[in-house]
Write a protein that holds these residues in place. Structure first.
Motif, PDB file in Angstrom:
ATOM      1  N   PRO A 177      68.265  77.286  57.827  1.00 60.30           N
ATOM      2  CA  PRO A 177      67.130  77.589  58.700  1.00 60.30           C
ATOM      3  C   PRO A 177      66.694  79.039  58.575  1.00 60.30           C
ATOM      4  O   PRO A 177      67.500  79.932  58.342  1.00 60.30           O
ATOM      5  CB  PRO A 177      67.659  77.301  60.103  1.00 60.30           C
ATOM      6  N   GLN A 178      65.398  79.263  58.720  1.00 57.27           N
ATOM      7  CA  GLN A 178      64.878  80.630  58.665  1.00 57.27           C
ATOM      8  C   GLN A 178      65.337  81.419  59.879  1.00 57.27           C
ATOM      9  O   GLN A 178      65.638  82.585  59.780  1.00 57.27           O
ATOM     10  CB  GLN A 178      63.356  80.611  58.575  1.00 57.27           C
ATOM     11  N   HIS A 230      57.951  69.728  52.248  1.00 62.27           N
ATOM     12  CA  HIS A 230      58.399  68.386  52.636  1.00 62.27           C
ATOM     13  C   HIS A 230      59.614  67.893  51.858  1.00 62.27           C
ATOM     14  O   HIS A 230      60.044  66.767  52.060  1.00 62.27           O
ATOM     15  CB  HIS A 230      57.263  67.370  52.547  1.00 62.27           C
ATOM     16  N   MET A 231      60.171  68.711  50.966  1.00 64.47           N
ATOM     17  CA  MET A 231      61.394  68.328  50.260  1.00 64.47           C
ATOM     18  C   MET A 231      62.579  68.977  50.949  1.00 64.47           C
ATOM     19  O   MET A 231      62.441  69.965  51.652  1.00 64.47           O
ATOM     20  CB  MET A 231      61.335  68.762  48.797  1.00 64.47           C
ATOM     21  N   LEU A 232      63.754  68.420  50.743  1.00 64.34           N
ATOM     22  CA  LEU A 232      64.974  68.928  51.363  1.00 64.34           C
ATOM     23  C   LEU A 232      66.137  68.759  50.398  1.00 64.34           C
ATOM     24  O   LEU A 232      66.212  67.773  49.678  1.00 64.34           O
ATOM     25  CB  LEU A 232      65.266  68.167  52.662  1.00 64.34           C
ATOM     26  N   ASP A 268      62.036  70.179  61.763  1.00 59.54           N
ATOM     27  CA  ASP A 268      61.322  69.979  60.511  1.00 59.54           C
ATOM     28  C   ASP A 268      62.054  70.656  59.361  1.00 59.54           C
ATOM     29  O   ASP A 268      61.552  71.613  58.781  1.00 59.54           O
ATOM     30  CB  ASP A 268      59.897  70.518  60.643  1.00 59.54           C
ATOM     31  N   PRO A 269      63.265  70.184  59.015  1.00 61.45           N
ATOM     32  CA  PRO A 269      63.984  70.810  57.904  1.00 61.45           C
ATOM     33  C   PRO A 269      63.389  70.405  56.567  1.00 61.45           C
ATOM     34  O   PRO A 269      63.388  69.229  56.212  1.00 61.45           O
ATOM     35  CB  PRO A 269      65.413  70.286  58.061  1.00 61.45           C
ATOM     36  N   ASN A 270      62.829  71.352  55.857  1.00 61.63           N
ATOM     37  CA  ASN A 270      62.316  71.118  54.507  1.00 61.63           C
ATOM     38  C   ASN A 270      62.265  72.452  53.785  1.00 61.63           C
ATOM     39  O   ASN A 270      62.624  73.478  54.348  1.00 61.63           O
ATOM     40  CB  ASN A 270      60.949  70.421  54.543  1.00 61.63           C
ATOM     41  N   CYS A 271      61.828  72.444  52.565  1.00 58.82           N
ATOM     42  CA  CYS A 271      61.829  73.672  51.766  1.00 58.82           C
ATOM     43  C   CYS A 271      61.093  74.836  52.437  1.00 58.82           C
ATOM     44  O   CYS A 271      61.537  75.975  52.367  1.00 58.82           O
ATOM     45  CB  CYS A 271      61.239  73.409  50.381  1.00 58.82           C
TER      46      CYS A 271
END
Length: 80
Positions: A76-77, A68-70, A45-48
């Motif tokens: 990644p955290q 939900h933006m990228l 789930d890569p997003n802001c």
């Protein structure tokens, strides 16, 4: 120089909570083996909100960043 995820046990499908399910032993980031099986998706789930730069001084788009933006600067955290 490019940065890549290594073939360490924490990226293997057989890894769970510092334990190798195949070899039935405790493992860590420095371990790997010939039976290594890379996880299909480490972070799916890569997003802001999953970016380590979100809501920080290093965010390249602080006025636009939202769930939900990228963007091209996503980081990644954490890998595990």
């Amino acid at each position: 120089m490019s940065i890549r995820l290594g073939n360490s046990c924490v990226n293997c499908q057989k890894y769970e909570d510092h334990f190798c399910q195949l070899h039935e032993t405790t493992v860590g980031t420095k371990h790997t083996c010939d039976s290594f099986d890379m996880r299909a998706a480490i972070k799916d789930d890569p997003n802001c909100t999953t970016c380590s730069r979100y809501m920080s001084a290093t965010c390249p788009n602080p006025k636009k960043a939202a769930p939900h933006m990228l963007c091209n600067h996503w980081a990644p955290q954490e890998v595990a």
